[in-house]
Structures are given as structure tokens and as C-alpha cells.
Design a protein around this motif. Structure first.
Motif, short mmCIF file in Angstrom:
data_model
loop_
_atom_site.label_atom_id
_atom_site.label_comp_id
_atom_site.label_asym_id
_atom_site.label_seq_id
_atom_site.Cartn_x
_atom_site.Cartn_y
_atom_site.Cartn_z
N UNK A 255 13.17 -125.81 -77.20
CA UNK A 255 13.06 -124.51 -77.84
C UNK A 255 13.71 -124.46 -79.20
N UNK A 256 14.78 -125.22 -79.45
CA UNK A 256 15.46 -125.13 -80.74
C UNK A 256 14.58 -125.66 -81.86
N UNK A 534 16.97 -119.25 -84.59
CA UNK A 534 17.02 -117.80 -84.46
C UNK A 534 15.59 -117.31 -84.38
N UNK A 535 15.24 -116.70 -83.26
CA UNK A 535 13.85 -116.34 -82.99
C UNK A 535 13.74 -114.83 -82.77
N UNK A 536 12.79 -114.20 -83.44
CA UNK A 536 12.50 -112.78 -83.23
C UNK A 536 11.06 -112.65 -82.78
N UNK A 537 10.85 -111.80 -81.80
CA UNK A 537 9.53 -111.70 -81.18
C UNK A 537 9.21 -110.24 -80.90
N UNK A 564 19.12 -120.03 -80.02
CA UNK A 564 18.94 -121.22 -79.20
C UNK A 564 19.66 -122.39 -79.86
N UNK A 565 20.81 -122.81 -79.31
CA UNK A 565 21.56 -123.93 -79.91
C UNK A 565 21.24 -125.26 -79.24
N UNK A 566 21.62 -126.34 -79.91
CA UNK A 566 21.55 -127.69 -79.34
C UNK A 566 22.64 -128.54 -79.98
N UNK A 567 23.06 -129.58 -79.24
CA UNK A 567 24.13 -130.45 -79.74
C UNK A 567 23.95 -131.84 -79.14
N UNK A 607 14.17 -115.59 -69.64
CA UNK A 607 14.93 -116.47 -68.76
C UNK A 607 15.35 -117.70 -69.57
N UNK A 608 16.47 -118.31 -69.16
CA UNK A 608 17.07 -119.36 -69.97
C UNK A 608 17.40 -120.59 -69.12
#
Length: 817
Positions: A255-256, A534-537, A564-567, A607-608
Motif C-alpha cells: 500500500x505504501x 498519505x492517501x485521501x479518498x 501508510x508507513x514502511x521501514x 481495515x488494516x
């Protein structure tokens, strides 16, 4: 009306922006030619000493010594030799010396990779050399493999995400027709049913655990030349693999980078683009049992030297299938009927390899049976009698069009600008039997239509210790679906009730996002990567239903914002081995559920998934052995649970609440070994342990149960051999563990394990090959997807659904020029 006008304006402005990027790239600086080799700002102190041997081994050594990304067609390099080298200080010099006298040359692509291609200005090689190339084994995939889905040019050995990969030579040499064959060869991936989740990744079906309530949300997506298909087109359209450069199954949240519909992964189908190496083409024809006919034609054309080229691909696939209808007498219930046309253009203004514009148009017409459900006969038969006793012949005709416009501008050694514009349209009109019987009780007509537009801009930076990606994304989609039917329908109590219903749902989804990724090497053998989106819908939905004269006309508007972060942290143990750990988050969009009899519209949230992984990447220094592995755990929270409202009618008065929680752990291990220049072997294993932690549906607690369509084990084993005399053989065995299809009837809908063996055996020489082929050679009997038909009076256990195809044998021929 105003919002529709605004969306049209936004689309026009974005498309204009894409054109401006392309025109801006025509500055004198952009037109400057690049040089082959590593970055000018990088410091490479290594030297290369190499014994005389095969050209393939020499290219592997150059890759591993100087860190350049070399891409070569195995048909060009197989059978060619390279001289000994001693103390060569640069990749440029090494390439020049090993390619001298081979009739090949090195050039740089827009991504910075070095391409090995025919030198059309050089004198032709000797007849012996040509023969050696023509009879090459076509085994070895290009090394290193660039992951298109990474959006950074990362190779598979650098990328932390788990990637199932099929390259051009495996696609060409195995019995691979479409994307379903890719899933059958990928660890922790499996196929399902078009009408209820076409595939699963890591034990999660793309339709979710209880089936989707709308046609705009999915847990994964398929992308063609970097353009995402819609939810319905991803389920019904089976993208062909004819003339494909690669297929990538990215497992785990994407998703990121990808955005919506990527909670469990993404699937990339990357077709070959036109090139400037001449008028290469191919013709493939196959025939087999069940009236199977397949025909494919590809032709590359250079329209202007080093400036404009075109590539045309045509394909048809037809088969009657193995399911009959004893009521209507039809013998093609599970028919395959596909026609695909793909035209691609590549433009390099002024012959500049640093600026490339790729335009792809694809059209697909299909009359393939989407479900072909079979039922056991009343006289004690089973599903593997392969009969569908309906009083009508079901039909699922569809049309699909896609346009992809990709522009890449390599501004200099460090900066690259990419624009990807996509538009697609999908329409399906279906007719199916609503009562599952030989009696004329209920026939249903349904329709689906999708219209999607998307635009993405990406700016990449590649430095000595820092690399970065920044991007913006916009999409606008219109989704329409509905059905109509008149007759009687089982009432769930052994009788029937009148059924007279018309539905029509329209949904518009508009999304904007900014995303980025930053990688930093504090020291040479450690790399830290952080990313975020950063997502706007915004969603506008209208739902109309006429239920036996009871009219429901509802509408709703919702908006959502996601971060939505990632590392990722990675450590290079040595030149061959990388280990690391990663965290990524994925999301499934929210929406609105409609209770049609009670005339209620109920919103629900996203949902995440929070996903944690450990990974291993190993590639031997000679490039012959690749071992990749991932261990993962994800926590699925705020799961969307479908429930019937109090006093409502099941299946019609539904609501969705964010009340579920699940956990999934597992692993993938994939190995590829080039044992010799003429023998390659591969194997993969996927393990999944899924469990509902909190999940109550209509008063039934599912805690402790595994997720539906979630096989515990998947595995593949295969290889290819090609002799010097022209004989070749390729085979792939895949295993998928048993699972169940529907959460409301886990025992009735349990599907058995699959043991699939496919292969080819043939002879090739001087640009042609002839072969015999076979699928499901063990003639294994297995179910793909089952439903509980007890309320319809289905005999036996009440299970009905789709089953795997029988063993099919055939012959084929391929010509290459």
C-alpha cells in the motif's frame, strides 16, 4: 454534476502535465547521450581477472565485480565465448573486451541498466556461431532481475519484499498461458473463482474473508505495464503471458507504494516493449484435446532508426472445456474463448536513449465461462462427472480496453523522472441460472462496467549513499453493476418464494496521494529504508433496488484519509548475501453497505494489516544459484465483518462492521539453480498458518478457525534441459494444500489438495521448435471453489462449484525470426 465537471478538468490537467513532462525532457541537457557503466560519481576500485570461458559467465562476473545491472537475452549470449581478462579496472572496458567479435554491443537503458543487444552495424557472425545461438538452451534468466513493482529500479536481491518471479524464458519455455498459470507456480499463491475471489496471496483471498459487497474494493490488484486493472477486470480478465517480459507476484502489503487494493500484495504483468534491433517476430500455434486451439503472432518493426519502433501482438485461445450440460446438450460449458490485440509504440526523440516514451494499447474480447459450476447428479454422481444440469446455457461475454502511457527521462546519472498514465474500460454482461436446476424457475441477467483513469509522477534520485523516491498519484473510477431476474427462489426452509428484483449500484471513487521512500547507507554494508504514503479518498454511491415492488433508492458519500508507513533495514553479509527485516502497513478501503429491504445505508471504515518480515537474499558470485526467503507475521485489525441487520433478510439486508481480528504467520523459500549451461532447476515452498482471533458472523464465533481459501502449504518443483542436438524438455510440478471456500459452511465447501504436473518435450533448431505439451498430466481431481447448495436441493453434501480441468495433451510449433 459539478463534481463530474471538476473530475473531467482534473483529468485534462493531469494528462496535460504528463505531456509537459515529456516536452520538458526535450531540453538540450536531456538530449545528451549517456555512457555505459556505473555512475560517474561513484568510486569503483575493483578490478576483474577472469579465465576464458562462456560469455554468460563473463557477464555474471562483470555484474558482481562492478555492480552494474546487465540485462541480456539468453538466445544472444548462449554458445558465445569470452576471452581471458586480467586486472581490468572498469565495467566499460570489461564489456568492450568480452563483446569484441561477438556481433553484440552494450547500451544503457533509461533505468541505468546495461542492455546486451545485437550490433546491427557489425559483420554477421560465422555460420557455426549462428547455429550455436539458434540452438541455445534459452535457460538462464537475465541477472540481476529488476523488480518493476519496486518503482526504484531495485533488483530482486536488493528488494526486501517477497517477490515471486517468472522471467521471459520460463514463460516462453513452460506451459504458461495466462496469469492463473503464474499463481500455480508461485509459493503462497493459489487460484480461486472469478465470481468469488480469483486468487489468494499468503492465505488471504482477494475478495476478503466473506466476499466483497461492492465491485470497487479488493485486497490485491493486477497491473499491466504499471497500470492497475479494476476489481472486476482483475477477476474476469486473465491477462495473457504471450510476449511477456516478466510476471511478478509481490507478496505482502504494497500500500505504501501501490496505494489502494494492495492489502495482501500486487501482481505485475510486464509485456515486452518495442526495440530498435530490427524486425524480430514470432509465431506460435498449438492444438490439443477438448478442441483446444491457441495462436499467437508477434512482430517488431523499426519505423525510424533509433527513434520510433512498434510491436504488435495478436493472440487467440479457444477450447470447449471438459464440462457438459445434459439438459441443453451443450459440450462447451467450461469454454475458453479469448482474443487479445496489443499494439505498443516506443519513441526516443532524436534517438536519445535517456528519454523513452512507451504507449501501449490492449484490447481483449472474451466469451470464456467465468464459473462453469458443476453439480452432482441425483442418481449418486459426484462433481467429477463434470455436469451442469441447468435449463439455460450461461454466458459471460466481456470487453476490455487498456491504454498505458509511460515516459521515463534519465535527466543525468542521478535523477530520473517517470510518468505513468493509465485508462481502462471493462464491461461484462452475463446470464446465469438462479435456481441451479433443470427447471425454468429463475434466470438472472447481470452487468458490470468499470471506467478508470490514473496518473502517477515519480522522481527518483540515486546517490552514492542516499537514494530517494517522491511521487504523486491521482485516480478516478466509475463502477456500475446490477442485475435483474424474475421467477422463484429457494426460501431456505425447503420451499420457494417469488423473486422479482432489479438492482443498479453506481459508485465513483476519487483518490489523491503523495508518497515517498528514502534509502540511506550509513556504511557500505548497511542500508536503512523508510517510506510513507498519505492517501485521501472520496466515495459517492447510489444504490437502487426494486424487490417485488418494494423500492429502495439510497445514496451515500464517504471520505477517508490514510497514512501508510514502511521501514526496512538490510545488511550485506558479503557480496553474495543480504539479510534484513521490514515493517509495512496495508489498508483496504471502507465504504457503504446497503440494506435494501430495510432501506438503510451503513458506512464502514478501513481495515488494516501490520506486517513484519525477516528476509534472506543469496546469489552465488557466479550467478548460478539464487536462494531467497521470507518469514512473515501480520496482524489484521478492524476486519470488515458482514452481518445481517436485526429483522433483515439474509443476503439482502447486510451491514459491515469493523469487528474482526486475525493473525497470519508463514514463510516463502525459493531456489533457482543453473546447474549447467543446459540444465536449470527451480523449487519453491510456501507455508501459511492463518487464524481468526475475533470474528463473529450472524452470531457464529469463528475464533480459532483458519481463513477461507487459505492452504497451509504450496510448493513447486521443476526444471528444463536442452541438449546440443536440439532436444529439450521442461516440466513443473505444483502442490496446493486443501482448504475451505466459505466461512458459513467450512466442511461442505472444503476443497481437496492439488497435485499438478505440466510439461513440454520437443526439438528446436535454427529459429524454430516443435513440441508436445500437457497440463495436469497426473489427471488429478480437485476442486477450485465450492459453495453450499443445500437450500437449492443440491444432492449429497450440498456442495457445488468449480473443479480443476482434466488432463489435456497437445502439440505446438513456434517460429522465431
Amino acid at each position: 454534476m459539478a463534481r463530474g465537471w471538476q473530475r473531467d478538468q482534473i483529468r485534462q490537467h493531469i494528462f496535460l502535465g504528463a505531456v509537459i513532462v515529456g516536452l520538458a525532457a526535450l531540453t538540450p541537457q536531456a538530449i545528451a547521450q549517456s555512457t555505459v557503466g556505473p555512475e560517474s560519481g561513484s568510486e569503483v576500485s575493483a578490478t576483474l581477472t577472469l579465465s576464458a570461458g562462456s560469455l554468460g559467465d563473463a557477464l555474471f562476473a562483470i555484474t558482481n565485480t562492478f555492480g552494474v545491472n546487465i540485462i541480456a537475452d539468453e538466445r544472444l549470449i548462449e554458445g558465445r565465448q569470452a576471452p581471458a581478462l586480467e586486472g581490468v579496472p572498469s565495467a566499460d572496458e570489461a564489456l568492450e573486451r568480452v563483446l569484441e567479435g561477438t556481433g553484440l554491443r552494450a547500451s544503457q537503458s533509461t533505468s541505468g541498466a546495461v542492455l546486451i543487444e545485437e550490433d546491427v552495424s557489425a559483420e554477421a557472425t560465422s555460420a557455426d556461431e549462428t547455429s550455436a545461438v539458434d540452438t541455445a538452451s534459452d535457460i538462464v534468466e537475465s541477472v540481476p532481475v529488476t523488480v518493476v513493482g519496486s518503482k526504484t529500479g531495485a533488483t530482486r536481491q536488493e528488494f526486501g519484499a517477497s517477490v515471486g518471479y517468472l522471467g521471459a524464458e520460463r514463460i516462453r519455455n513452460e506451459t504458461i498461458s495466462d496469469v492463473e498459470d503464474v499463481f500455480d507456480r508461485t509459493a503462497n499463491a493459489s487460484t480461486g473463482s472469478s465470481i468469488s475471489g480469483a486468487y489468494s496471496i499468503r492465505g488471504v483471498n482477494t475478495d476478503g474473508v466473506a466476499g466483497g459487497l461492492n465491485r470497487s474494493n479488493a485486497l490485491a490488484s493486477i497491473l499491466v505495464n504499471q497500470v492497475a486493472l479494476g476489481v472486476s477486470s482483475s477477476s474476469y480478465v486473465k491477462p495473457t503471458l504471450f510476449d511477456a517480459a516478466s510476471a511478478e507476484v509481490l507478496r505482502g502489503p504494497q500500500s505504501s507504494l501501490q496505494g489502494p487494493n494492495a492489502l495482501i500484495g500486487s501482481v505485475y504483468i510486464n509485456y515486452n516493449r518495442p526495440d530498435f534491433n530490427g524486425y524480430a517476430g514470432s509465431l506460435r500455434a498449438e492444438a490439443g484435446e477438448l478442441d483446444t486451439l491457441r495462436f499467437g503472432l508477434m512482430q517488431n518493426v523499426v519505423l525510424a532508426e533509433d527513434t520510433l519502433a512498434a510491436r504488435l501482438a495478436l493472440e487467440t485461445r479457444q477450447s470447449d472445456g471438459d464440462v457438459d450440460n445434459p439438459t441443453t446438450g451443450s459440450d462447451d460449458v467450461r469454454r475458453e474463448d479469448e482474443e487479445t490485440v496489443r499494439l505498443a509504440l516506443r519513441w526516443q526523440p532524436h534517438g536519445n536513449e535517456d528519454l523513452v516514451v512507451d504507449l501501449t494499447y490492449q484490447h481483449n474480447e472474451s466469451d470464456t465461462a467465468a464459473s462453469a459450476f458443476v453439480l452432482p447428479s441425483a442418481d449418486g454422481g459426484d462433481l467429477f462427472d463434470r455436469e451442469q444440469p441447468y435449463d439455460v446455457d450461461e454466458a459471460f461475454p466481456s470487453d476490455f480496453d487498456l491504454i498505458s502511457l509511460e515516459t521515463q527521462w534519465q535527466m543525468n546519472d542521478r535523477w530520473r523522472l517517470t510518468s505513468v498514465t493509465g485508462a481502462s474500460e471493462f464491461s461484462l454482461e452475463s446470464l446465469f441460472d438462479g435456481d441451479l436446476s433443470a427447471f425454468d424457475l429463475l434466470v438472472v441477467n447481470s452487468f458490470i462496467k468499470e471506467e478508470l483513469f490514473s496518473q502517477e509522477f515519480r522522481l527518483n534520485y540515486e546517490g552514492e549513499r542516499i537514494s530517494a523516491l517522491a511521487g504523486i498519484f491521482y485516480s478516478d473510477g466509475d463502477y456500475t453493476s446490477g442485475f435483474s431476474g424474475t421467477g422463484v427462489f429457494p426460501d431456505g426452509m425447503g420451499g420457494v418464494a417469488p423473486f422479482n428484483r432489479v438492482t443498479n449500484q453506481k459508485e465513483n471513487i476519487e483518490q489523491q496521494a503523495v508518497f515517498g521512500q528514502l534509502s540511506w547507507r550509513p556504511v557500505y554494508d548497511w542500508e536503512l529504508t523508510v517510506g510513507a504514503r498519505f492517501n485521501h479518498e472520496e466515495r459517492d454511491t447510489d444504490d437502487f433496488a426494486d424487490n417485488n415492488g418494494a423500492i429502495s433508492d439510497l445514496s451515500a458519500s464517504e471520505s477517508f484519509d490514510q497514512f501508510i508507513p514502511s521501514f526496512t533495514i538490510a545488511h550485506d553479509l558479503n557480496d553474495a548475501t543480504r539479510i534484513g527485516a521490514s515493517y509495512s502497513r496495508g489498508f483496504q478501503a471502507g465504504g457503504t453497505a446497503f440494506a435494501v429491504f430495510q432501506a438503510q445505508a451503513t458506512p464502514y471504515d478501513e481495515e488494516f494489516i501490520d506486517n513484519y518480515e525477516l528476509f534472506l537474499r543469496y546469489q552465488s558470485l557466479d550467478g548460478r544459484l539464487v536462494v531467497n526467503g521470507n518469514l512473515f507475521y501480520f496482524d489484521w485489525s478492524d476486519q470488515q465483518v458482514t452481518t445481517t441487520l436485526p429483522g433483515g433478510v439474509p443476503g439482502f439486508d447486510n451491514a459491515v462492521v469493523n469487528a474482526g481480528k486475525s493473525e497470519v504467520t508463514g514463510a516463502e523459500l525459493e531456489l533457482e539453480w543453473r546447474a549447467t549451461e543446459r540444465v536449470s532447476l527451480f523449487t519453491s515452498v510456501g507455508i501459511v498458518d492463518s487464524e481468526f482471533k475475533t470474528f463473529v458472523v450472524n452470531g457464529v464465533d469463528l475464533a480459532g478457525r483458519s481463513l477461507p481459501q487459505s492452504p497451509d502449504l504450496t510448493a513447486t518443483l521443476g526444471g528444463r534441459y536442452a541438449s546440443e542436438r536440439g532436444l529439450f524438455a521442461a516440466a513443473t510440478f505444483s502442490y496446493t494444500d486443501d482448504s475451505y471456500s466459505r466461512i458459513e459452511a467450512p466442511e461442505v465447501t472444503r476443497t481437496r489438495e492439488r497435485n499438478l504436473l505440466s510439461g513440454r518435450l520437443g526439438y528446436q533448431r535454427d529459429g524454430w521448435q516443435a513440441y508436445v505439451w500437457g497440463t495436469n498430466l497426473l489427471d488429478d481431481e480437485y476442486e477450485l471453489f465450492l459453495q453450499d447448495g443445500s437450500a437449492f436441493g443440491v444432492p449429497g453434501s450440498g456442495a457445488y462449484g468449480s473443479v480443476g480441468a482434466t488432463r489435456t495433451l497437445g502439440v505446438g510449433v513456434q517460429l522465431d525470426w
